[in-house]
Write a protein that holds these residues in place. Structure first.
Motif, PDB file in Angstrom:
ATOM      1  N   GLY A   1      21.343  50.148  40.988  1.00 36.64           N
ATOM      2  CA  GLY A   1      20.889  48.801  41.333  1.00 36.64           C
ATOM      3  C   GLY A   1      20.644  47.964  40.088  1.00 36.64           C
ATOM      4  N   TYR A   2      20.019  48.573  39.077  1.00 37.24           N
ATOM      5  CA  TYR A   2      19.778  47.858  37.830  1.00 37.24           C
ATOM      6  C   TYR A   2      21.094  47.520  37.130  1.00 37.24           C
ATOM      7  N   GLU A   3      22.083  48.426  37.241  1.00 41.22           N
ATOM      8  CA  GLU A   3      23.392  48.170  36.656  1.00 41.22           C
ATOM      9  C   GLU A   3      24.050  46.952  37.299  1.00 41.22           C
ATOM     10  N   TYR A   4      23.898  46.795  38.593  1.00 43.52           N
ATOM     11  CA  TYR A   4      24.464  45.637  39.280  1.00 43.52           C
ATOM     12  C   TYR A   4      23.792  44.341  38.808  1.00 43.52           C
ATOM     13  N   VAL A   5      22.473  44.394  38.640  1.00 40.67           N
ATOM     14  CA  VAL A   5      21.758  43.224  38.126  1.00 40.67           C
ATOM     15  C   VAL A   5      22.274  42.873  36.731  1.00 40.67           C
ATOM     16  N   HIS A   6      22.444  43.903  35.895  1.00 42.42           N
ATOM     17  CA  HIS A   6      22.965  43.699  34.541  1.00 42.42           C
ATOM     18  C   HIS A   6      24.375  43.106  34.583  1.00 42.42           C
ATOM     19  N   ALA A   7      25.212  43.587  35.514  1.00 44.09           N
ATOM     20  CA  ALA A   7      26.579  43.090  35.615  1.00 44.09           C
ATOM     21  C   ALA A   7      26.596  41.613  35.975  1.00 44.09           C
ATOM     22  N   TYR A   8      25.782  41.223  36.964  1.00 46.45           N
ATOM     23  CA  TYR A   8      25.763  39.824  37.407  1.00 46.45           C
ATOM     24  C   TYR A   8      25.092  38.913  36.382  1.00 46.45           C
ATOM     25  N   ARG A   9      23.978  39.367  35.838  1.00 49.21           N
ATOM     26  CA  ARG A   9      23.165  38.496  34.987  1.00 49.21           C
ATOM     27  C   ARG A   9      23.690  38.400  33.560  1.00 49.21           C
ATOM     28  N   ASP A  10      24.131  39.536  33.000  1.00 47.97           N
ATOM     29  CA  ASP A  10      24.469  39.578  31.580  1.00 47.97           C
ATOM     30  C   ASP A  10      25.967  39.581  31.295  1.00 47.97           C
ATOM     31  N   LEU A  11      26.763  40.159  32.189  1.00 46.33           N
ATOM     32  CA  LEU A  11      28.191  40.298  31.922  1.00 46.33           C
ATOM     33  C   LEU A  11      29.043  39.287  32.670  1.00 46.33           C
ATOM     34  N   GLY A  12      28.461  38.631  33.656  1.00 44.19           N
ATOM     35  CA  GLY A  12      29.271  37.744  34.482  1.00 44.19           C
ATOM     36  C   GLY A  12      30.255  38.498  35.345  1.00 44.19           C
ATOM     37  N   LEU A  13      29.992  39.802  35.539  1.00 44.59           N
ATOM     38  CA  LEU A  13      30.859  40.651  36.348  1.00 44.59           C
ATOM     39  C   LEU A  13      30.381  40.577  37.793  1.00 44.59           C
ATOM     40  N   THR A  14      31.112  39.837  38.619  1.00 46.30           N
ATOM     41  CA  THR A  14      30.722  39.614  40.007  1.00 46.30           C
ATOM     42  C   THR A  14      31.910  39.890  40.923  1.00 46.30           C
ATOM     43  N   LEU A  15      31.678  39.720  42.220  1.00 45.53           N
ATOM     44  CA  LEU A  15      32.772  39.865  43.178  1.00 45.53           C
ATOM     45  C   LEU A  15      33.803  38.745  43.038  1.00 45.53           C
ATOM     46  N   ASP A  16      33.458  37.686  42.337  1.00 46.08           N
ATOM     47  CA  ASP A  16      34.383  36.574  42.106  1.00 46.08           C
ATOM     48  C   ASP A  16      35.151  36.721  40.803  1.00 46.08           C
ATOM     49  N   SER A  17      35.050  37.901  40.171  1.00 48.19           N
ATOM     50  CA  SER A  17      35.653  38.094  38.850  1.00 48.19           C
ATOM     51  C   SER A  17      37.063  38.652  38.912  1.00 48.19           C
ATOM     52  N   GLY A  18      37.772  38.372  39.981  1.00 47.85           N
ATOM     53  CA  GLY A  18      39.144  38.839  40.074  1.00 47.85           C
ATOM     54  C   GLY A  18      39.237  40.281  40.535  1.00 47.85           C
ATOM     55  N   ILE A  19      40.418  40.847  40.351  1.00 45.35           N
ATOM     56  CA  ILE A  19      40.694  42.184  40.873  1.00 45.35           C
ATOM     57  C   ILE A  19      39.839  43.253  40.197  1.00 45.35           C
ATOM     58  N   TYR A  20      39.478  43.055  38.934  1.00 43.30           N
ATOM     59  CA  TYR A  20      38.632  44.045  38.261  1.00 43.30           C
ATOM     60  C   TYR A  20      37.243  44.080  38.892  1.00 43.30           C
TER      61      TYR A  20
END
Length: 295
Positions: free
Chosen positions: A210-229
């Motif tokens: 769960g914390y990794e997901y928060v880090h992905a969205y907040r710090d990396l910009g890695l979201t479900l809208d980030s393309g196929i990756y």
């Protein structure tokens, strides 16, 4: 002519159950609610998705309590026999096989995107001219951190939380094995200790994910809208997280039964099936860790 009286072993046939239907309704509500809630959350819009998601989770809890309760009562009443035990083992084996196919489909999507679709967009094969015209400057690499339409993100590295979670899950398989050995040896304290440790490790894994997901969205910009990756990353890790959650719930139920004095060396299928499931979830994570995080 003499005759013999044969007393064939009776085969217990459970009564009709409403729980599979309740479970299907719960999964439908969860899928519908989670899909809408994810879209609403990413767009920061108010909606109704979280209501359906909450209702689905509540119905799922009711289903688990009811279905597990029926199974436990039947088992404790001595209604099961050796033949039914074999049927349960075969059923659990086929269930795990279906789960293998479930994840194979998702890994297939990952490999298709990585080995075929992305190179094709970059002009691989006979598509070189088309790629240069439609997406000039597009670099076909994986992880695809810049999509053809210009959406950018950062990839999730394998060091840090992913590696820690991998170690946690591997250790949890070992501790669960120790718990099973304790059951086989009739050492109840050993069984209780290692089973509780396994549950704690599973819950820590879920918390870190769960914390990794928060880090992905907040710090990396890695979201479900980030393309196929981003899509494949959250699809594979998210569905695996759901399986870990179910496995943790199953182990908590097993712990409750263990502390209530249930299970012996010769009567332990529920515990054994839970162990099979947890080891399967761990193996899936190892494959996922290699192909999603490392390579």
């Amino acid at each position: 002519m003499s005759t013999e009286n044969h007393n064939p072993q009776k085969y217990y046939v459970p009564d009709q159950s409403i729980w599979p239907l309740v479970g299907a309704i719960a999964l439908g509500l969860i899928a519908f609610g989670a899909g809408h809630y994810t879209i609403e959350w990413s767009k920061q819009e108010a909606g109704f998705g979280h209501y359906f998601l909450g209702a689905g989770l509540l119905v799922m809890v009711v289903m688990l309590v009811g279905w597990f309760g029926d199974q436990i009562r039947e088992s404790r009443a001595g209604l099961y026999n050796e033949q039914l035990g074999r049927s349960y083992k075969q059923g659990m084996s086929w269930f795990i096989f279906s789960e293998v196919m479930f994840f194979m489909a998702f890994f297939g999507a990952l490999f298709y995107a990585r080995m075929i679709a992305v190179p094709w967009l970059g002009g691989a094969g006979n598509n070189e001219m088309t790629g240069q015209i439609l997406w000039p400057g597009f670099e076909a690499i994986w992880p695809l951190t810049t999509t053809p339409d210009g959406t950018t993100t950062q990839s999730m590295g394998w060091l840090g939380l992913p590696l820690i979670n991998t170690v946690i899950l591997v250790i949890s398989s070992v501790t669960l094995h120790f718990a099973h050995v304790g059951l086989e040896e009739g050492k109840r304290q050993k069984l209780k200790l290692w089973l509780v440790i396994t549950i704690v490790l599973g819950l820590i894994f879920l918390g870190l994910q769960g914390y990794e997901y928060v880090h992905a969205y907040r710090d990396l910009g890695l979201t479900l809208d980030s393309g196929i990756y981003g899509n494949t990353f959250f699809m594979l890790t998210g569905f695996h997280g759901l399986h870990v959650t179910l496995g943790a719930i199953m182990m908590i139920v097993m712990a409750g039964r263990v502390f209530a004095g249930h299970f012996t060396k010769d009567d332990q299928f529920a515990f054994q099936a839970t162990a099979w499931y947890w080891h399967f979830v761990d193996v899936v994570w190892l494959v996922l860790f290699v192909f999603v995080y490392v390579l």
